[in-house]
Design an enzyme around this catalytic site. Structure first.
Site, mmCIF file in Angstrom:
data_model
loop_
_atom_site.group_PDB
_atom_site.id
_atom_site.type_symbol
_atom_site.label_atom_id
_atom_site.label_comp_id
_atom_site.label_asym_id
_atom_site.label_seq_id
_atom_site.Cartn_x
_atom_site.Cartn_y
_atom_site.Cartn_z
ATOM 1 N N ASN A 29 -12.892 -2.834 2.613
ATOM 2 C CA ASN A 29 -13.791 -1.687 2.700
ATOM 3 C C ASN A 29 -14.749 -1.754 1.507
ATOM 4 O OD1 ASN A 29 -12.534 -0.611 5.010
ATOM 5 N ND2 ASN A 29 -10.963 0.377 3.755
ATOM 6 N N HIS A 59 -10.234 -5.008 -3.240
ATOM 7 C CA HIS A 59 -8.903 -5.300 -2.688
ATOM 8 C C HIS A 59 -9.037 -5.685 -1.238
ATOM 9 C CE1 HIS A 59 -9.818 -0.987 -2.519
ATOM 10 N NE2 HIS A 59 -9.246 -0.988 -1.318
ATOM 11 N N HIS A 111 -7.127 -5.521 2.169
ATOM 12 C CA HIS A 111 -5.994 -4.988 2.922
ATOM 13 C C HIS A 111 -5.498 -6.110 3.828
ATOM 14 C CE1 HIS A 111 -6.816 -0.542 2.348
ATOM 15 N NE2 HIS A 111 -8.021 -1.021 2.091
ATOM 16 N N GLY A 148 -15.160 3.545 3.789
ATOM 17 C CA GLY A 148 -13.774 3.947 3.548
ATOM 18 C C GLY A 148 -13.200 3.479 2.226
ATOM 19 N N GLN A 149 -14.037 2.902 1.350
ATOM 20 C CA GLN A 149 -13.499 2.468 0.053
ATOM 21 C C GLN A 149 -13.238 3.688 -0.826
ATOM 22 O OE1 GLN A 149 -15.885 -0.353 -2.201
ATOM 23 N NE2 GLN A 149 -14.181 -0.813 -3.588
ATOM 24 N N ASP A 168 0.842 -1.187 0.000
ATOM 25 C CA ASP A 168 0.000 0.000 0.000
ATOM 26 C C ASP A 168 0.887 1.250 0.000
ATOM 27 O OD1 ASP A 168 -3.201 0.545 0.984
ATOM 28 O OD2 ASP A 168 -1.778 2.207 1.178
HETATM 29 P P1 5GP Z 1 -9.582 1.744 0.222
HETATM 30 O O1 5GP Z 1 -9.598 3.120 0.866
HETATM 31 O O2 5GP Z 1 -10.295 1.773 -1.121
HETATM 32 O O3 5GP Z 1 -10.052 0.631 1.095
HETATM 33 O O4 5GP Z 1 -8.056 1.397 -0.047
HETATM 34 C C1 5GP Z 1 -7.344 1.937 -1.109
HETATM 35 C C2 5GP Z 1 -5.893 1.847 -0.730
HETATM 36 O O5 5GP Z 1 -5.125 2.052 -1.895
HETATM 37 C C3 5GP Z 1 -5.449 2.903 0.291
HETATM 38 O O6 5GP Z 1 -4.945 2.242 1.455
HETATM 39 C C4 5GP Z 1 -4.380 3.701 -0.448
HETATM 40 O O7 5GP Z 1 -3.305 4.057 0.386
HETATM 41 C C5 5GP Z 1 -3.962 2.756 -1.551
HETATM 42 N N1 5GP Z 1 -3.530 3.405 -2.773
HETATM 43 C C6 5GP Z 1 -4.137 4.461 -3.389
HETATM 44 N N2 5GP Z 1 -3.479 4.770 -4.522
HETATM 45 C C7 5GP Z 1 -2.437 3.890 -4.604
HETATM 46 C C8 5GP Z 1 -1.395 3.706 -5.574
HETATM 47 O O8 5GP Z 1 -1.278 4.392 -6.580
HETATM 48 N N3 5GP Z 1 -0.513 2.705 -5.315
HETATM 49 C C9 5GP Z 1 -0.605 1.906 -4.210
HETATM 50 N N4 5GP Z 1 0.319 0.960 -4.061
HETATM 51 N N5 5GP Z 1 -1.574 2.040 -3.297
HETATM 52 C C10 5GP Z 1 -2.479 3.033 -3.497
#
Ligand code: 5GP
Ligand code: ZN
Length: 112
Positions: free
Chosen positions: A85, A98, A100, A91-92, A31
């Site tokens: 999420n 994905h 985490h 929080g998505q 991440d």
């Molecule tokens: P969500 O908030 O959708 O559950 O998680 C998305 C995750 O993607 C976040 O933890 C964020 O830090 C990560 N993320 C967002 N953009 C990028 C990226 O360009 N590269 C990587 N490796 N992670 C990303």
């Protein structure tokens, strides 16, 4: 592949990422903003919006779980938290499903 999807771009190799595990069906990468010493995202190569969308495909669903197991086993991690999420209120922020996978510290419950 969804053309405007960040994580489809990572699967395609168009967007750089630190890939820590992959197989035929999934890719796992670090991440960008880690919330624990280990913070890896496990994604299916195929585009699904969220866990509800993914659950319509039992094979892809199982592949994500197998990918979580594959990464944690290879990394020697036996205790970890897994979070999906689903939706903005949860929080998505990236709408390619994905998992985490977080490890390396103690986690509180309930999550914030
Ligand atoms: P969500 O908030 O959708 O559950 O998680 C998305 C995750 O993607 C976040 O933890 C964020 O830090 C990560 N993320 C967002 N953009 C990028 C990226 O360009 N590269 C990587 N490796 N992670 C990303
Ligand atoms: Zn995608």
């Amino acid at each position: 592949m969804a053309s405007d999807c960040l994580f489809c771009g990572i699967v395609a190799g168009d967007i750089p990422a630190s890939i820590v595990y992959s197989d035929d069906a999934v890719v796992a990468f670090q991440d960008l903003h880690p919330q624990a010493p280990t913070h890896v995202l496990v994604i299916p190569r195929e585009h699904f919006t969220d866990i509800a969308d993914l659950a319509r495909d039992p094979q892809a669903s199982a592949a994500v779980l197998a990918g979580i197991r594959g990464f944690t086993t290879e990394a020697g991690i036996s205790e970890f938290r897994t979070v999906f999420n689903t939706g903005g209120d949860a929080g998505q922020t990236v709408f390619h499903v994905h998992a985490h996978v977080l490890a390396g510290r103690t986690f509180s419950w309930p999550p914030g």
